[in-house]
Motif scaffolding. Structure first.
Motif, mmCIF file in Angstrom:
data_model
loop_
_atom_site.group_PDB
_atom_site.id
_atom_site.type_symbol
_atom_site.label_atom_id
_atom_site.label_comp_id
_atom_site.label_asym_id
_atom_site.label_seq_id
_atom_site.Cartn_x
_atom_site.Cartn_y
_atom_site.Cartn_z
ATOM 1 N N HIS A 58 44.331 21.164 138.739
ATOM 2 C CA HIS A 58 43.696 21.740 137.891
ATOM 3 C C HIS A 58 42.757 21.601 136.637
ATOM 4 C CE1 HIS A 58 45.619 25.828 138.358
ATOM 5 N NE2 HIS A 58 46.716 25.381 139.131
ATOM 6 N N HIS A 107 40.930 22.737 141.291
ATOM 7 C CA HIS A 107 41.527 23.833 140.730
ATOM 8 C C HIS A 107 40.513 23.761 139.474
ATOM 9 C CE1 HIS A 107 43.804 28.091 140.663
ATOM 10 N NE2 HIS A 107 42.578 27.303 139.647
ATOM 11 N N LYS A 138 37.927 24.143 145.176
ATOM 12 C CA LYS A 138 38.879 25.323 145.463
ATOM 13 C C LYS A 138 37.944 25.959 143.477
ATOM 14 C CE LYS A 138 42.654 27.092 144.415
ATOM 15 N NZ LYS A 138 44.007 27.067 144.180
ATOM 16 N N THR A 141 36.494 31.994 139.723
ATOM 17 C CA THR A 141 36.907 33.167 140.482
ATOM 18 C C THR A 141 35.746 34.219 140.694
ATOM 19 O OG1 THR A 141 36.949 34.213 138.395
ATOM 20 C CG2 THR A 141 38.729 32.972 139.078
ATOM 21 N N PRO A 172 39.845 30.540 144.130
ATOM 22 C CA PRO A 172 41.068 30.688 143.706
ATOM 23 C C PRO A 172 40.737 32.290 143.138
ATOM 24 C CG PRO A 172 39.402 29.720 141.554
ATOM 25 C CD PRO A 172 38.217 29.590 143.225
ATOM 26 N N ASN A 212 41.601 33.351 147.302
ATOM 27 C CA ASN A 212 43.077 33.499 147.158
ATOM 28 C C ASN A 212 42.867 35.208 146.140
ATOM 29 O OD1 ASN A 212 44.341 31.897 148.748
ATOM 30 N ND2 ASN A 212 44.203 30.598 146.602
ATOM 31 N N ASP A 310 52.158 26.184 145.754
ATOM 32 C CA ASP A 310 51.135 25.805 145.311
ATOM 33 C C ASP A 310 51.609 24.578 144.578
ATOM 34 O OD1 ASP A 310 48.585 27.211 142.851
ATOM 35 O OD2 ASP A 310 49.679 25.002 142.138
#
Ligand code: V47
Length: 369
Positions: A58, A107, A138, A141, A172, A212, A310
């Motif tokens: 992350h 992420h 990824k 949002t 994500p 997601n 995850d």
């Protein structure tokens, strides 16, 4: 087995979709084992005994945010102590560390920064890709994509296609919170509406990217709000097929501005994961995000319909700023151990849910690769 579980089981055995009223009754039922067993059956039919994980990292590039969501302990206002923004070389160093550690996915999400221009994000994307061509990204949002469209004065479609051209691989599922307006107005009044989140997500899918979907639960919402949230996601998934995983996020209450909310307990989390597996028949994957759930509940969730754990994560701020007591990082050996001890087969996946490696299930002599 309770009446409602028997009723839902019959529908599932006949290949029928369960209704919102069924889901609500499941939430109201105390038959945790019945619900869990049914979810496990549904999951086994979809995914066998395999449990997915990825080696990821992350990267939260900034915690400055023009929105001040009440559930968020991560966001900082401009000038507030503790606020940070990584510069490009710090970001590249973290990406290089991730590459060196064998990560296949970065992420990346952050606050809605009051000043950074859209060009910053384009440069970040292009430079990370140029330096780490194998790494999948990824990032961003639907809330961030909407914000980029505002600050750049470009249509959302163009924001998506530019980011994709420069290396964005998927997005994500954050920012969904609870999609219904009544709860959303209480917990994040400045954030884009639930309708807008769905609209931008549809554009992400139509732009050729998978995403997601999350659901933040255990604060002020009622069971009916969770069902309504999942109904909206199921409807969009029928339209686009663009969702990969559903991820219920257990609310962490520390340093937030939701008075008296304690976050969900273990029973509530297991029930929520299991019901989502039963209800969201058009989602292939249900993810137990161990950072928010804690590792023990996340592992037990593998017996309640969950098939994705995850990943390694490495550096997590959003949950930990709000009091999550999980570790910052899991190494691959620990993830394998957790999955094997749940009686499942560990499978490393990439961002696109393609298999990187299937590992051996638990062996009697305890020897593993
Ligand atoms: O959007 C914020 C949530 C999200 C809190 O797509 C909180 O694979 C709990 O979306 N307690 C960001 N949750 C994290 C996220 C995510 C995580 C892991 C995997 C994926 C994926 C997505 O975290 C935010 C918000 O919904 N959040 N504050 C809190 N106090």
């Amino acid at each position: 087995m309770s009446d409602i579980v028997a009723q839902v089981r019959e529908k599932i055995d006949q290949g029928q979709r369960i209704s919102d009223a069924d889901a609500l009754q499941l939430f109201e039922s105390d038959d945790l084992f019945g619900i869990g067993q049914l979810a496990a059956q549904v999951n086994r039919e979809k995914n066998g005994d395999q449990v997915l994980f990825n080696v990821n990292r992350h990267l939260n590039y900034t915690n400055f945010c023009v929105n001040q969501c009440k559930f968020c302990a991560f966001c900082h206002q401009a000038g507030e102590a503790g606020g940070y923004t990584y510069n490009l070389s710090e970001i590249l160093n973290k990406a290089a560390e991730a590459s060196a550690a064998g990560a296949t996915e970065l992420h990346m999400v952050g606050g809605l920064h009051p000043e950074l221009p859209f060009e910053f994000y384009l440069r970040m994307m292009a430079t990370i890709k140029a330096n780490n061509p194998q790494m999948k990204i990824k990032a961003f949002t639907a809330v961030e994509i909407d914000y980029f469209a505002k600050i750049s004065e470009l249509p959302v479609e163009e924001v998506i296609s530019e980011l994709k051209r420069l290396g964005l691989d998927s997005t994500p599922g954050g920012g969904a919170e609870i999609l219904g307006a009544e709860v959303r107005n209480q917990i994040c009044p400045e954030k884009i509406s639930g309708e807008r989140w769905l609209e931008v997500t549809e554009k992400i899918h139509n732009g050729g990217l998978k995403s997601n979907a999350t659901m933040l639960y255990g604060h002020v919402e009622q069971y009916a709000d969770r069902v309504d949230h999942m109904a909206k996601l199921r409807e969009l998934q029928d339209k686009t097929g663009g969702f990969q995983a559903f991820i219920p996020l257990a609310f962490q209450p520390d340093n937030t501005r939701i008075p008296n909310a304690k976050g969900p307990d273990g029973i509530d989390s297991l029930k929520t994961l299991a019901i989502s597996r039963i209800y969201l028949d058009n989602f292939q994957h249900i993810k137990a995000y161990w950072v928010m759930l804690g590792l023990k509940i996340a592992q037990v969730a593998l017996a309640f319909g969950v098939n994705d754990l995850d990943g390694t994560v490495v550096e997590e701020k959003i949950g930990h700023d709000a009091g999550a007591d999980s570790p910052q990082e899991l190494d691959k050996a620990e993830i394998l151990r957790q999955i094997r001890n749940a009686g499942k087969i560990p499978v490393e996946r990439n961002t696109h849910y393609e298999q990187v490696r299937v590992y051996a299930a638990a062996m009697c002599d305890g020897q593993h690769d």
